[in-house]
Design an enzyme around this catalytic site. Structure first.
Site, PDB file in Angstrom:
ATOM      1  N   GLY A  39       0.843  -1.183   0.000  1.00  0.00           N
ATOM      2  CA  GLY A  39       0.000   0.000   0.000  1.00  0.00           C
ATOM      3  C   GLY A  39       0.880   1.234   0.000  1.00  0.00           C
ATOM      4  O   GLY A  39       1.857   1.306   0.762  1.00  0.00           O
ATOM      5  N   THR A 241       9.024  -2.836  -7.615  1.00  0.00           N
ATOM      6  CA  THR A 241       7.890  -2.539  -6.742  1.00  0.00           C
ATOM      7  C   THR A 241       8.352  -1.719  -5.541  1.00  0.00           C
ATOM      8  O   THR A 241       9.281  -2.098  -4.836  1.00  0.00           O
ATOM      9  CB  THR A 241       7.228  -3.829  -6.231  1.00  0.00           C
ATOM     10  OG1 THR A 241       6.950  -4.685  -7.324  1.00  0.00           O
ATOM     11  CG2 THR A 241       5.935  -3.514  -5.487  1.00  0.00           C
ATOM     12  N   ASP A 245       7.607   4.719  -4.018  1.00  0.00           N
ATOM     13  CA  ASP A 245       7.270   5.002  -2.619  1.00  0.00           C
ATOM     14  C   ASP A 245       8.522   5.294  -1.805  1.00  0.00           C
ATOM     15  O   ASP A 245       8.514   6.158  -0.921  1.00  0.00           O
ATOM     16  CB  ASP A 245       6.508   3.815  -2.018  1.00  0.00           C
ATOM     17  CG  ASP A 245       5.152   3.614  -2.674  1.00  0.00           C
ATOM     18  OD1 ASP A 245       4.564   4.614  -3.132  1.00  0.00           O
ATOM     19  OD2 ASP A 245       4.690   2.465  -2.733  1.00  0.00           O
TER      20      ASP A 245
END
Length: 298
Positions: A39, A241, A245
């Site tokens: 998330g 991935t 972030d």
């Protein structure tokens, strides 16, 4: 200690590693399956916490096995969870991720993340007022993103808006963000433009400062109206991935050092993150980041 507030999503990532991506209607034998915390909100919280920041997260999980595991992991990272709700009538968010050929494809089911409302943002006002920077992304309702940007602006707290997953956004409140951190496709989508346009022209059209990420090429940003380039750091890529972030978490942590230094360290942290598997698994500590940068200067 730098204080960061993250308003965003908390997911359990369901990761399949495969030799390649399957075609439509094709069944393919995978190489590995694992569940890992994810998330964008949780990821950026972990990235900032590992780099030494005091981090508080505003979000929601379901009252289920995924939710319990996600909260344990976030608490282990030292993240303040006082503003993370546990909902009895919703499951936790999930992201189904296929990793192959050095890239990834992701499907996100928001679930509890769709219940991160403007009211939950307002309930964290005192926490946000004490922050050195706020991070927010687009895996929660758009009205909650807007509420975060507006609240940060009223409180004179820098807000970094990471517009992913991308969607067109109103210029009126987008202009209140301190920084927008898209890739080229996301920036074009936010501005309702064309992804084939020159990225420098797209950056000029934005109503707020833009820090544009370009994968291995690094990042572009503007200082006194001039486009500046921070080159990427060459590494052996295992899993991309969570790279974005990591970039955003690091940018928030080092923003007080000035934008140039913050972007440099964010690019380095993102490069480190892709050398290991998993969104959070590859996120570096401040010690690892320092050693990486020192080695590049030698």
């Amino acid at each position: 200690m730098v204080r960061i507030v993250v308003v965003g999503s908390i997911n359990m990532d369901l990761v399949t590693v495969a030799p390649r991506f399957p075609g439509a209607g094709e069944t393919l034998l995978g190489e590995r399956f694992l569940t890992v915390p994810g998330g964008k909100g949780a990821n950026q919280s972990v990235a900032a916490a590992r780099l030494g920041a005091e981090v508080a997260l505003v979000g929601a999980v379901g009252n289920d096995a995924f939710g319990a595991g996600l909260l344990r992991g976030l608490a282990h990272e030292g993240i303040d969870l006082a503003h993370v709700a546990t909902l009895d009538d919703s499951g936790s968010g999930t992201a189904s991720i296929t990793v192959a050929e050095g890239d990834n494809r992701i499907i996100v089911v928001p679930a509890a993340n769709a219940r991160v409302t403007p009211a939950r943002v307002e309930a964290a006002r005192a926490c946000i007022a004490r922050a050195d920077a706020v991070l927010v992304q687009m895996e929660i309702p758009r009205e909650s993103v807007e509420a975060t940007v507006r609240l940060g602006h009223r409180l004179d707290v820098p807000v970094i808006l990471n517009p992913a997953p991308a969607q067109p956004l109103p210029r009126e409140w987008l202009a209140l963000a301190s920084y927008l951190t898209p890739n080229q496709h996301e920036l074009a989508t936010v501005l309702d433009g064309d992804a084939d346009d020159d990225f420098r022209a797209l950056m000029e059209r934005a109503p707020c400062p833009v820090v544009l990420t370009r994968g291995g090429e690094g990042a572009w940003y503007r200082v006194h109206g001039q486009a500046q380039h921070q080159p990427g750091f060459p590494v052996s890529v295992v899993d991309t991935t969570g790279a974005g972030d990591t970039f955003n978490g690091a940018l928030a942590v080092y923003l007080h050092e000035g934008l140039e230094q913050a972007v440099r360290k964010a690019c380095a942290a993102a490069a480190l993150s892709v050398t290991r598997l998993g969104a959070q698994g590859g996120m570096p500590t401040s010690h690892e980041l320092g050693a990486f940068l020192t080695a590049r200067q030698a």
